[in-house]
Scaffold this motif. Structure first.
Motif, short mmCIF file in Angstrom:
data_model
loop_
_atom_site.label_atom_id
_atom_site.label_comp_id
_atom_site.label_asym_id
_atom_site.label_seq_id
_atom_site.Cartn_x
_atom_site.Cartn_y
_atom_site.Cartn_z
N ALA A 61 0.90 -1.41 0.07
CA ALA A 61 0.09 -0.02 0.03
C ALA A 61 0.70 1.38 -0.05
CB ALA A 61 -1.13 0.10 1.10
N GLY A 62 1.90 1.15 0.70
CA GLY A 62 2.76 2.42 0.89
C GLY A 62 3.63 2.46 -0.52
N LEU A 63 3.73 1.47 -1.07
CA LEU A 63 4.55 1.26 -2.37
C LEU A 63 3.60 2.05 -3.47
CD1 LEU A 63 6.62 0.56 -4.43
CD2 LEU A 63 5.41 -1.60 -4.75
N ASN A 64 2.33 1.74 -3.60
CA ASN A 64 1.34 2.21 -4.38
C ASN A 64 1.24 3.62 -4.11
OD1 ASN A 64 1.00 -0.21 -5.74
ND2 ASN A 64 -0.40 -0.76 -4.42
N GLY A 65 0.90 4.15 -3.16
CA GLY A 65 0.76 5.27 -2.59
C GLY A 65 1.96 6.45 -2.92
N GLY A 66 3.23 5.86 -2.53
CA GLY A 66 4.45 6.56 -2.66
C GLY A 66 4.56 6.75 -4.02
N ILE A 67 4.60 5.95 -5.16
CA ILE A 67 4.78 5.90 -6.46
C ILE A 67 3.72 7.20 -7.11
CG2 ILE A 67 4.56 5.07 -8.84
CD1 ILE A 67 5.53 2.24 -7.58
N LYS A 68 2.68 6.88 -6.68
CA LYS A 68 1.57 8.01 -7.11
C LYS A 68 1.82 9.47 -6.75
CE LYS A 68 -3.42 8.86 -6.97
NZ LYS A 68 -4.74 8.38 -6.39
N ALA A 69 2.12 9.47 -5.52
CA ALA A 69 2.58 10.87 -4.96
C ALA A 69 3.79 11.35 -5.64
CB ALA A 69 2.82 10.55 -3.55
N HIS A 70 4.99 10.62 -5.54
CA HIS A 70 6.13 11.13 -6.42
C HIS A 70 5.83 11.56 -7.88
CE1 HIS A 70 7.82 9.42 -2.64
NE2 HIS A 70 8.81 10.31 -3.06
N ILE A 71 5.14 10.81 -8.74
CA ILE A 71 4.75 11.14 -9.80
C ILE A 71 4.15 12.61 -10.00
CG2 ILE A 71 3.45 10.61 -12.15
CD1 ILE A 71 3.99 7.73 -11.46
N LEU A 72 3.16 12.72 -9.11
CA LEU A 72 2.19 13.96 -8.85
C LEU A 72 3.10 14.98 -8.55
CD1 LEU A 72 -0.83 12.34 -7.27
CD2 LEU A 72 -0.89 13.28 -9.57
N ALA A 73 4.23 14.78 -7.63
CA ALA A 73 4.96 15.77 -7.19
C ALA A 73 5.81 16.54 -8.21
CB ALA A 73 5.80 15.41 -6.23
N ILE A 74 5.85 15.83 -9.61
CA ILE A 74 6.40 16.44 -10.70
C ILE A 74 6.05 17.73 -11.15
CG2 ILE A 74 7.35 16.39 -13.04
CD1 ILE A 74 7.31 13.02 -12.47
N VAL A 75 4.67 18.03 -11.18
CA VAL A 75 3.99 19.03 -11.77
C VAL A 75 4.41 20.28 -10.85
CG1 VAL A 75 1.69 20.03 -12.17
CG2 VAL A 75 2.16 17.86 -12.60
N PRO A 76 4.13 20.34 -9.64
CA PRO A 76 4.57 21.65 -8.81
C PRO A 76 6.04 22.02 -8.65
CG PRO A 76 3.87 19.86 -7.40
CD PRO A 76 3.46 19.31 -8.84
N MET A 77 6.64 20.77 -8.68
CA MET A 77 8.24 21.18 -8.57
C MET A 77 8.96 21.64 -10.07
SD MET A 77 8.93 20.33 -5.60
CE MET A 77 7.50 21.02 -5.21
N VAL A 78 8.42 21.45 -10.96
CA VAL A 78 8.86 21.86 -12.44
C VAL A 78 8.35 23.22 -12.51
CG1 VAL A 78 8.51 21.63 -14.66
CG2 VAL A 78 9.08 19.53 -13.58
N SER A 79 6.91 23.54 -11.96
CA SER A 79 6.55 24.68 -11.98
C SER A 79 7.53 25.69 -11.05
CB SER A 79 4.99 24.95 -11.26
OG SER A 79 4.13 23.98 -12.37
N LEU A 80 7.98 25.17 -9.94
CA LEU A 80 8.71 25.94 -9.22
C LEU A 80 10.22 26.13 -9.91
CD1 LEU A 80 8.72 24.59 -5.52
CD2 LEU A 80 8.10 26.88 -6.31
N ALA A 81 10.67 25.08 -10.70
CA ALA A 81 11.73 25.37 -11.53
C ALA A 81 11.60 26.49 -12.30
CB ALA A 81 12.21 24.12 -12.22
N ILE A 82 10.38 26.57 -13.06
CA ILE A 82 10.01 27.52 -14.14
C ILE A 82 10.09 29.03 -13.58
CG2 ILE A 82 8.46 28.52 -15.65
CD1 ILE A 82 7.80 25.59 -16.27
N ALA A 83 9.61 29.09 -12.32
CA ALA A 83 9.48 30.33 -11.43
C ALA A 83 10.94 30.53 -10.92
CB ALA A 83 8.74 30.30 -10.28
N ALA A 84 11.92 29.79 -10.59
CA ALA A 84 13.29 30.21 -10.32
C ALA A 84 13.88 30.62 -11.25
CB ALA A 84 13.73 28.95 -9.64
N ALA A 85 13.84 29.85 -12.71
CA ALA A 85 14.48 30.46 -13.77
C ALA A 85 14.08 31.90 -14.03
CB ALA A 85 14.14 29.52 -14.97
N PHE A 86 12.91 32.27 -13.84
CA PHE A 86 12.31 33.79 -14.19
C PHE A 86 13.06 34.54 -13.31
CE2 PHE A 86 9.49 36.88 -12.51
CZ PHE A 86 9.36 37.70 -13.65
N VAL A 87 12.95 34.19 -12.09
CA VAL A 87 13.73 35.04 -11.05
C VAL A 87 15.23 35.36 -11.33
CG1 VAL A 87 14.62 35.21 -8.47
CG2 VAL A 87 12.09 34.74 -9.11
N ALA A 88 15.88 34.11 -11.69
CA ALA A 88 17.31 33.96 -12.07
C ALA A 88 17.65 35.14 -13.17
CB ALA A 88 17.73 32.81 -12.46
#
Length: 251
Positions: A142-169
């Motif tokens: 159960a932890g494996l399934n939830g963990g994989i799903k959560a980490h895949i979903l986390a890509i979206v906000p983290m890439v968005s942060l990268a784009i914001a950081a590139a703008f500030v830079a």
């Protein structure tokens, strides 16, 4: 397209040759192990199990997406944009037969690729560390399934942060100035909703733990869609603005 691919590979190679990036990956692998050992020790001493193997990967991901991952992303973005301007290496790159747009896009792609790899390392480390917390096979799965799903979903906000950081830079010619400003903007963005609650709905920084919205028993599709559209629209605006500043920058 060939120049974009070649520069993406070049940017990725340059990133992973930096000691800072290697250190981030080592830290990301060691922290879940250290936390799991502390939790197991607490359990043996007091009988209290703060986090079980089922929720451990998501628990670790929440710690990273709130603090450490944004810090790593800001540092990487500052290095490959403002840092290269200060060192003069970006000027040399423009001599090559490649457009500024492809340079900017390839750097964002390299950042995104590094983020995905780092999330994979965090997932693997947290799953391995979760074995220290015991539990049945079904709980671990159960932890494996939830963990994989959560980490895949986390890509979206983290890439968005990268784009914001590139703008500030784009406003700086030194990595230290870009990093400090990105951190300051992030802190303000996280604490502003406390003062003005309505801003939490429109600020990109409010959705770093977007994966949590997907793991509850009662999903709200409209809330998930709204959060996704905020991140998508913010990313498009910040990418466009960042490239404009990059395109007119005098090196």
């Amino acid at each position: 397209m060939n120049s974009l691919k070649a520069n993406f590979l070049n940017e990725t190679q340059k990133m992973f040759l930096k000691s800072k990036v290697a250190a981030c990956f080592i830290i990301a692998a060691l922290i879940p192990i250290g936390i799991a050992l502390l939790i197991a020790l607490l359990h043996n001493k007091s009988g209290i199990l703060a986090v079980g193997s089922t929720g451990f990967p998501v628990f670790i991901l929440g710690l990273f997406t709130s603090v450490l991952l944004p810090l790593f992303i800001f540092m990487w973005a500052a290095d490959i944009f403002a840092g290269e301007v200060g060192e003069g290496t970006l000027k040399i790159m423009l001599v090559r037969p490649i457009t500024r747009f492809n340079i900017y896009l390839s750097k964002i792609m390299a950042l995104s690729f590094a983020i995905i790899l780092l999330l994979a390392v965090i997932l693997i480390a947290s799953l391995i560390s979760g074995l220290l917390l015991g539990g049945s096979g079904s709980q671990y799965l159960a932890g494996l399934n939830g963990g994989i799903k959560a980490h895949i979903l986390a890509i979206v906000p983290m890439v968005s942060l990268a784009i914001a950081a590139a703008f500030v830079a784009q406003f700086f010619k030194s990595s230290s100035g870009a990093l400090t400003s990105s951190i300051l903007v992030y802190i303000i963005g996280r604490f502003l909703p406390i003062v003005i609650p309505m801003t939490s709905k429109v600020l990109l920084f409010s959705y770093t733990n977007w994966h949590v919205l997907w793991l509850g028993t009662a999903l709200a599709p409209e809330r998930l869609l709204y959060a996704f559209l905020i991140m998508l629209s913010s990313s498009i605006i910040l990418f466009t603005a960042g490239f404009y500043l990059f395109d007119i920058k005098q090196l």
